[in-house]
Design an enzyme around this catalytic site. Structure first.
Site, PDB file in Angstrom:
ATOM      1  N   ASP A  12      -0.250  37.518 -61.197  1.00 60.42           N
ATOM      2  CA  ASP A  12      -1.545  36.835 -61.146  1.00 60.42           C
ATOM      3  C   ASP A  12      -1.693  36.159 -59.781  1.00 60.42           C
ATOM      4  O   ASP A  12      -0.897  35.283 -59.423  1.00 60.42           O
ATOM      5  CB  ASP A  12      -1.622  35.791 -62.276  1.00 60.42           C
ATOM      6  CG  ASP A  12      -2.938  35.045 -62.273  1.00 60.42           C
ATOM      7  OD1 ASP A  12      -3.976  35.679 -62.474  1.00 60.42           O
ATOM      8  OD2 ASP A  12      -2.924  33.828 -62.032  1.00 60.42           O
ATOM      9  N   THR A  43      -8.396  37.431 -59.038  1.00 62.86           N
ATOM     10  CA  THR A  43      -7.855  36.486 -58.047  1.00 62.86           C
ATOM     11  C   THR A  43      -7.058  37.195 -56.956  1.00 62.86           C
ATOM     12  O   THR A  43      -6.983  36.705 -55.834  1.00 62.86           O
ATOM     13  CB  THR A  43      -6.955  35.442 -58.740  1.00 62.86           C
ATOM     14  OG1 THR A  43      -5.988  36.126 -59.540  1.00 62.86           O
ATOM     15  CG2 THR A  43      -7.756  34.525 -59.624  1.00 62.86           C
ATOM     16  N   THR A  44      -6.442  38.342 -57.283  1.00 61.41           N
ATOM     17  CA  THR A  44      -5.689  39.097 -56.275  1.00 61.41           C
ATOM     18  C   THR A  44      -6.656  39.854 -55.373  1.00 61.41           C
ATOM     19  O   THR A  44      -6.539  39.829 -54.145  1.00 61.41           O
ATOM     20  CB  THR A  44      -4.713  40.078 -56.952  1.00 61.41           C
ATOM     21  OG1 THR A  44      -3.913  39.356 -57.889  1.00 61.41           O
ATOM     22  CG2 THR A  44      -3.822  40.760 -55.944  1.00 61.41           C
ATOM     23  N   ASP A  88      -6.942  35.158 -68.810  1.00 62.36           N
ATOM     24  CA  ASP A  88      -7.768  36.073 -68.004  1.00 62.36           C
ATOM     25  C   ASP A  88      -8.670  36.910 -68.898  1.00 62.36           C
ATOM     26  O   ASP A  88      -9.853  37.086 -68.626  1.00 62.36           O
ATOM     27  CB  ASP A  88      -6.878  36.995 -67.152  1.00 62.36           C
ATOM     28  CG  ASP A  88      -6.283  36.273 -65.951  1.00 62.36           C
ATOM     29  OD1 ASP A  88      -6.525  35.056 -65.830  1.00 62.36           O
ATOM     30  OD2 ASP A  88      -5.582  36.908 -65.145  1.00 62.36           O
TER      31      ASP A  88
END
Length: 544
Positions: free
Chosen positions: A71, A104-105, A402
């Protein structure tokens, strides 16, 4: 930065900076290059974690605690980042996590690619402001194009399968993907239990995620009620209470004390006996006040001593003590009860109601947890995660979070795009076409933006063991020929590049947020051309 203003013999002003010999300064193109290098270093750390075949990172804290995750927000939060621009990348990932909960990545990888392309333009002598303006124009085109290629997604509580497919896309890259469908079903059921479809809103306060080490991931379950990590206050109290009428108290079972400082002298046995009788009388009164309302279970925020505990057992009134504030509030919402601060205020109407309250036991351990089920307000739910160790449970909690966020976003905005790098390739083509229509210098920045968007499908194919440039060139040419924006990288080697057939779905709001946040940060970094500070400014080659 502290300094003083002085004037030379001709009256021209100049600034004397305090401790100037100890300070470092970066200006112009050198400052830009250092900032871009730091941002690229952070983006390269996360690039290998992108997609369903992305690799995990192991992070060891100063205390020796281990975290294994892919994450993006968690990795960056736990990395010891020193450089100022690298810290901005950490905040970028956190912003995406706070706003959307997923992607988020990808947002950090995109920002790193935009800055890498900007470096090439700076080398060609293009002014950073013109690059920032070009990126802004390109982002506008990309977001409009995303709206055009998006599809309506009908959120129907009776048809869960499409929602489960969406949750499975999010969970596909996580450590828990071996029981990937089960987790997706749990996330969907949890959201549908608490969603308000009229207001298009989901109250996350009603979803509690609890974990307990032991068992296996497959034992994870959704409880339509509340789980509290407590047990009955006395081992001889009943382990199960049916048709529970619950008194929810924030006042302790102890005699009232003066609020000011006081001292109590016990000079004789008679004094001690009187004190004990007074305490017993108060305890009896408190227990009787609770019993008179018809309550058959007490949940108390504070503790009580053994004497009060024994009295509760004698009067056949099961009790739970030291229940935390958030749990007390959730129990009150779930059972329809009122939190009572004083025994005198407790009435029958303020009691919470539940079908059954029971203790859960775990294997051979003495650990117990309390489950409150069949509540009056069935909208409060708890996801109870099991796992072999604490690390697995923590990663499962992040993964479930998520998935919950993605389904929540869909309830709010029911438009989707297909994943696998397909929207990035489609936007890249659209921005490239638009750049050809512009006569000003910004066209170079728009083409650079178009190339930067390709960094996401390139990283996906590289992480999946495919030849990145060959795979991207093939999909890009097919998208241009067939005018099919659903074609993406076949990471799972399923035999088709059409993401609709693979059920790889992402929310439109997530993709738009990624592009807008990455562009905002890139513009901000490009506008910095002068950095003054201590010695740390010179040690900024890596950023991490």
């Amino acid at each position: 930065m502290s300094g003083t203003l002085a004037f030379d013999e001709y009256g021209r002003p100049f600034i004397i900076v305090r401790d100037q010999d100890k300070k470092q300064r970066l200006t112009g193109i050198e400052a830009h290059k250092q900032h871009i290098m730091a941002a690229k270093a952070v983006a390269n750390v996360l690039k290998t974690s992108l997609g369903p075949k992305g690799l995990d990172k192991m992070l060891v804290s100063p205390d020796g605690d281990l975290t294994v995750t892919n994450d993006g927000a968690t990795i960056l939060k736990q990395m010891d980042v020193q450089h100022q621009i690298a810290k901005l990348m950490v905040q970028l990932s956190q912003s995406q996590d706070d706003e959307i909960g997923d992607g988020t990545t990808g947002v950090v990888v995109l920002a790193g690619a935009l800055l890498e392309q900007a470096e090439k333009l700076l080398d060609r002598g293009i002014h950073p402001i013109r690059i920032a303006d070009g990126y802004e124009m390109a982002a506008k085109v990309a977001c409009e194009h995303l709206g055009n290629i998006s599809e309506k997604f009908v959120v129907d509580p009776k048809k869960k399968e499409p929602l489960i497919q969406l949750a499975m896309t999010t969970l596909g890259s996580k450590i828990i993907n071996r029981c990937h469908r089960q987790m997706a079903e749990i996330a969907v059921d949890a959201i549908l239990s608490v969603a308000d479809f009229d207001r298009k809103d989901v109250d996350f306060e009603l979803i509690k995620v609890e974990g307990k080490v032991g068992g296996k991931l497959e034992d994870t379950m959704l409880v339509k009620g509340v789980i509290v990590d407590k047990d009955m206050s006395h081992p001889q109290m009943p382990k199960s209470v049916k048709d529970a009428r619950i008194a929810i108290l924030t006042c302790p079972f102890e005699p009232p004390k003066p609020k000011t400082k006081h001292g109590l002298e016990v000079k004789s046995v008679e004094d001690y006996r009187k004190l004990r009788e007074y305490e017993l009388e108060k305890f009896s009164t408190m227990v009787q006040q609770v019993k008179d309302t018809g309550a058959n279970l007490v949940i108390c925020q504070w503790g009580f001593d053994d004497e009060a505990n024994h009295l509760l057992l004698q009067r056949e009134l099961p009790a739970v003590r030291w229940v935390g504030g958030p749990e007390i509030e959730l129990i009150a919402i779930a059972t329809g009860g009122r939190i009572v601060p004083r025994f005198e205020e407790l009435t029958k109407e303020k009691l919470g109601k539940a079908g059954i309250v029971r203790e859960l036991a775990f294997g051979t351990t003495k650990d117990r947890m309390l489950v409150i089920e069949e509540c009056q307000n069935s909208r409060a739910v708890t996801i109870f995660i099991r796992g072999g160790n604490k690390m697995i449970i923590e990663e499962a909690k992040r993964s479930i979070h998520d998935a919950l966020c993605v389904i929540r976003n869909l309830v709010k905005d029911d438009r989707i795009v297909y994943g696998g790098g397909a929207p990035e390739i489609s936007c890249s083509l659209a921005v490239g076409e638009e750049a050809n229509k512009i006569s000003t210098l910004e066209q170079y920045a728009m083409r650079a933006f178009s190339e930067a968007l390709e960094s996401v499908p390139l990283a996906l194919s590289e992480n999946s063991g495919l030849a990145p440039i060959h795979t991207l060139a093939d999909i890009k040419s097919r998208q241009a020929k067939e005018r099919n924006p659903r074609l993406g990288i076949d990471c799972l080697s399923s035999g088709t590049s059409d993401m609709k057939d693979q059920h790889v779905i992402e929310t439109l709001s997530s993709k738009r947020a990624q592009i807008m946040l990455a562009v905002q940060l890139t513009k901000m970094i490009l506008k910095i051309d002068d950095v003054r500070g201590g010695n740390e400014v010179s040690n900024i080659s890596t950023g991490v």
